[in-house]
Design a protein around this motif. Structure first.
Motif, PDB file in Angstrom:
ATOM      1  N   ASP A 596      50.391  25.494  42.072  1.00  0.00           N
ATOM      2  CA  ASP A 596      50.657  25.112  43.454  1.00  0.00           C
ATOM      3  C   ASP A 596      52.058  24.504  43.514  1.00  0.00           C
ATOM      4  OD1 ASP A 596      50.697  24.255  46.057  1.00  0.00           O
ATOM      5  OD2 ASP A 596      48.741  23.265  45.997  1.00  0.00           O
ATOM      6  N   SER A 598      53.709  24.531  46.610  1.00  0.00           N
ATOM      7  CA  SER A 598      53.904  24.552  48.052  1.00  0.00           C
ATOM      8  C   SER A 598      54.630  23.312  48.557  1.00  0.00           C
ATOM      9  CB  SER A 598      52.547  24.676  48.755  1.00  0.00           C
ATOM     10  OG  SER A 598      51.722  23.562  48.445  1.00  0.00           O
ATOM     11  N   ASN A 620      49.755  29.168  45.117  1.00  0.00           N
ATOM     12  CA  ASN A 620      50.202  28.679  46.419  1.00  0.00           C
ATOM     13  C   ASN A 620      51.701  28.405  46.357  1.00  0.00           C
ATOM     14  OD1 ASN A 620      50.586  27.520  48.903  1.00  0.00           O
ATOM     15  ND2 ASN A 620      48.910  26.048  48.730  1.00  0.00           N
ATOM     16  N   ASP A 644      48.495  32.042  48.765  1.00  0.00           N
ATOM     17  CA  ASP A 644      49.125  31.524  49.982  1.00  0.00           C
ATOM     18  C   ASP A 644      50.642  31.624  49.824  1.00  0.00           C
ATOM     19  OD1 ASP A 644      49.937  30.216  52.260  1.00  0.00           O
ATOM     20  OD2 ASP A 644      48.524  28.550  52.042  1.00  0.00           O
TER      21      ASP A 644
END
Length: 789
Positions: A596, A598, A620, A644
């Motif tokens: 992740d 993000s 992500n 994502d």
């Protein structure tokens, strides 16, 4: 070559199979009566044939090697054999019936072999029906060896049997009533074997029984007073039920006024519902040493009278995962108590003071309140395991905790503690796990925190810590889990991550004020399975070297799960599928494998090498400044569940092979510049929420309402939708220009001739002259052609 040798013991001697000949031309040690070769490095498909000539052998122990062949029927020729241990050899196939001819055999262990699918009925038939068999067996261990079926009534013929181990087999039906004939039986262990059936009341006839170890997965298998009628010698009672299956019926159901005929030393009942009379019965057990009553659905306060009766003997007390309530006495006198677990109950009041001999104290998930005693090191000097997480404790962490030389695990998570983290950690500290997450602690992490080099888990997430990540943590070269998320740490990624410390399996630095680029050596984390750098100010590009994180690329022995200390498992919060999910650290390996990044400032393209992370389950990269196309290599991530890439500047088509992401359950590609038709098929068909693709003006196709005008079905290639409003405007101006050109051209010539007479005469006179010249030229050419003819 030693004819007088009687015993040969070579266990744990690192003897390799290459050093032991399979055959010998001459054998002089035929007087040998004891041969122990257990736990060496034999790895052959057959037994040495000279073994079968040792006719004087009484004891043969070959356990914990690897012969991996069939059971050698030739062993039946060793008529004097009384003790035979073939545990964990990898033997396969059938157990030959001739084993029933070994009439002097008293001890037989086939534990941990691979007789998968073989019927246990046939094995007992060979013992009870072989000619002239006197059945002298006293100890029989068939645990973990793959036998299946139903225990036959012939089991009752083994009347000399003292110890019977049948754990982790695949048995069904009931234990036969004939088990009551085993009048010499002292140990009965059938843990994890039965899938249904019942326990006969004839069990109560086993007056010599000392150890009873049962695991039942059926409500038919409950115990009453009748099962214990004559068990006067019973000292060890263990009853387990499958944790996954809800215990809907009582497993131990006795009357209120029942007084058992035994005095137990060890009592373990786990994941089993006990009847209402059990707690009264338990108070009669005043000789208990080892007690575990976990998840037994007890709803009551702990009787102080019972605590005082068992206090002088008990060493291990586990009453976790029940519904015990009320307050405990502030001072409890358990002179021998070493381990106590009252976690996951409804106990309240201040933390009780325990005896000075306690090493492990687990009071997590209760309602305890108040401060942690400041003189904890004096009250419990031998304490090494302190777990009081998920309570209502307040105040500061006592400084004395730094001086506890035996302390190995500290878990204070989810309380209301405040103040600074203890500063002066001892150089001789053996601390392995520190978890103070989800409190109100502040200040800096002290540099002395890196002095206990034994640190393996360090969690301070969701507090108010600030400053830079301490450089001294580089000394913690065995660090496995590092979670500093949800604080106010500043600065760059520490240079020691990936260089000095390469053992990390979980790294969570999310929701801080960290900045800078990800250095190349950061990828030197071969064991990493969870990487969370979200919600910071990191910039630069995503490094291509992520493929060096081996455990995200392929599964190997080093990636089978996170390493923990003892039986402690903390909890880790992961943002996945748009939600914050909390996993036990012991379960994280099955749901982890995530990256992740993000909510940062990463720019540039997504590296193609991301597609090498085949074990990734969550990726992500949203809310960055990423550009370029989505790499088609992402379509190879077969275990990917969450992807994502929203809120970036990605362009181009969505790769067609995204339809191969059969595990995908959460997808977000919104707020980009993607074009073309959305791929369909397989798992993508189920992701029908239009918000997945919104704010991509040039995307078309289901689940969006925009219809794609062209679709090359032969090649599977899709094109962006045409802008019809633009075409209409261009057509309009085309016709306007045509009309203006005609009008201007026509009237510029014809209008002039009509209005000016001299120009009109000259114009037509010009055409007359041209006509005459053309006619004269043609006439001359014709005349010349006729003259030649």
């Amino acid at each position: 070559m030693f004819p007088s040798l009687l015993e040969l013991h070579l266990s744990d001697c690192l003897v390799e199979s290459a050093k032991v000949p399979l055959s010998l031309q001459k054998i002089n040690f035929t007087s040998l009566s004891v041969l122990e070769l257990s736990n060496n490095f034999f790895n052959t498909s057959s037994f040495p044939n000279w073994l079968f000539n040792l006719t004087s052998l009484r004891k043969l122990d070959l356990s914990w090697n690897s012969f991996s062949g069939p059971f050698p029927g030739e062993l039946a020729s060793l008529k004097s054999l009384e003790y035979l241990d073939l545990s964990y050899l990898g033997l396969k196939g059938r157990i030959p019936r001739v084993i029933g001819n070994m009439s002097k055999l008293k001890f037989l262990s086939l534990r941990g072999n691979q007789f998968s699918g073989e019927k246990i009925e046939e094995f007992f038939w060979s013992l009870s029906n072989y000619p002239n068999n006197t059945i002298a067996l006293e100890s029989l261990d068939l645990s973990y060896c793959g036998l299946e079926g139903q225990l036959p009534a012939s089991l009752g013929m083994l009347k000399s049997l003292k110890h019977l181990h049948l754990s982790l087999l695949l048995l069904w039906g009931s234990i036969p009533e004939s088990i009551g004939n085993l009048s010499s039986l002292q140990t009965l262990e059938v843990f994890g074997s039965y899938r249904n059936g019942s326990i006969p009341e004839s069990l109560g006839k086993l007056s010599e029984l000392v150890t009873l170890h049962l695991s039942w997965n059926s409500c038919e298998g409950f115990l009453t007073e009748a099962h214990f009628t004559n068990l006067t010698r019973l000292k060890d009672l263990r009853i387990f039920k499958d944790e996954i299956e809800k215990p809907m019926c009582p497993i131990l159901n006795v009357a209120y006024d029942w007084v058992p005929p035994f005095k137990l030393h060890n009592l373990h009942i786990i994941h089993c519902k006990v009847g209402p009379g059990f707690w009264i019965m338990l108070q009669s057990q005043t000789e208990l040493v080892d007690v575990s009553l976990s998840n037994t659905f007890i709803s009551d306060s702990i009787p102080k009278e019972w605590l005082s009766k068992i206090s002088s003997q008990v060493k291990y007390l586990d009453l976790s995962y029940n519904n015990l309530s009320g307050r405990l006495p502030l001072e409890l006198k358990f002179p021998n108590l070493q381990y106590i677990n009252l976690g996951h109950n409804q106990l309240e009041g201040p933390l009780p003071l325990w005896p000075t001999n306690v090493f492990s104290l687990d009071l997590q998930s209760n309602l305890f309140s108040g401060p942690i005693p400041s003189n904890l090191d004096q009250l419990m000097p031998k304490l090494g395991y302190l777990v009081v997480s998920e309570n209502h404790l307040n105040g500061t962490i006592p400084l004395s905790i730094c001086n506890m030389k035996d302390m190995e695990v500290i878990s204070l998570r989810h309380n209301q503690l405040f103040g600074e983290f203890p500063q002066q950690w001892s150089l001789r500290s053996t601390i392995r796990i520190i978890d103070v997450s989800h409190n109100n602690l502040s200040g800096n992490i002290p540099s002395s925190m890196g002095m206990p080099c034994s640190l393996r888990t360090f969690k301070v997430n969701n507090n108010n810590f600030s400053g830079e990540i301490p450089f001294s943590l580089q000394n913690c070269t065995s660090l496995i889990i590092l979670n500093l998320g949800g604080n106010k740490f500043t600065g760059n990624l520490p240079l020691w991550i990936g260089s000095n410390v390469s053992t990390l399996e979980v790294l969570q630095l999310q929701s801080n004020l960290l900045s800078g680029h990800i250095p190349h050596h950061f990828c030197n984390l071969p064991h990493l399975q969870v990487l969370d750098l979200a919600h910071n100010n990191f910039s630069g590009t995503i490094p291509k070297c992520l493929k060096n994180m081996t455990c995200l690329v392929e599964v190997n022995d080093a990636c089978q799960g996170f390493t923990f200390y003892g039986d402690y498992y903390g909890k880790t919060t992961i943002t996945s599928k748009g939600k914050e999910l909390e996993y036990g650290d012991d379960k994280l390996a099955g749901w982890g494998n995530m990256i992740d990044l993000s909510s940062n400032n990463f720019a540039g393209e997504i590296p193609e090498q991301v597609g090498s992370l085949l074990e990734l389950s969550m990726l992500n990269l949203s809310m960055n400044r990423l550009t370029g196309e989505i790499p088609s290599s992402i379509g190879k991530l077969r275990w990917l569940e969450t992807l994502d890439l929203s809120h970036n500047q990605l362009s181009g088509h969505i790769p067609q092979n995204f339809s191969s992401l059969t595990s995908l359950s959460h997808l977000n590609l919104s707020h980009n510049n993607l074009i073309g038709k959305i791929p369909s098929g397989n798992q993508l068909q189920t992701l029908d929420d239009p918000s997945i693709y919104e704010h991509n003006p040039s995307l078309c196709g289901a689940p969006l309402s925009t219809v794609c005008p062209t679709d090359d079905t032969k090649t599977g290639q899709t094109f962006p939708a045409e802008d019809h409003s633009k075409d209409d405007k261009e057509g309009f101006w085309f016709y306007v220009s045509m009309a203006l050109g005609f009008i201007i051209g026509f009237w510029a010539v014809c209008g002039t001739l009509v209005l000016k007479e001299s120009w009109r005469y000259a114009y037509f006179n010009f055409f007359d002259n041209v006509k005459e010249k053309v006619a004269l030229t043609i006439g001359l050419k014709v005349a010349r052609w006729q003259g030649r003819l």
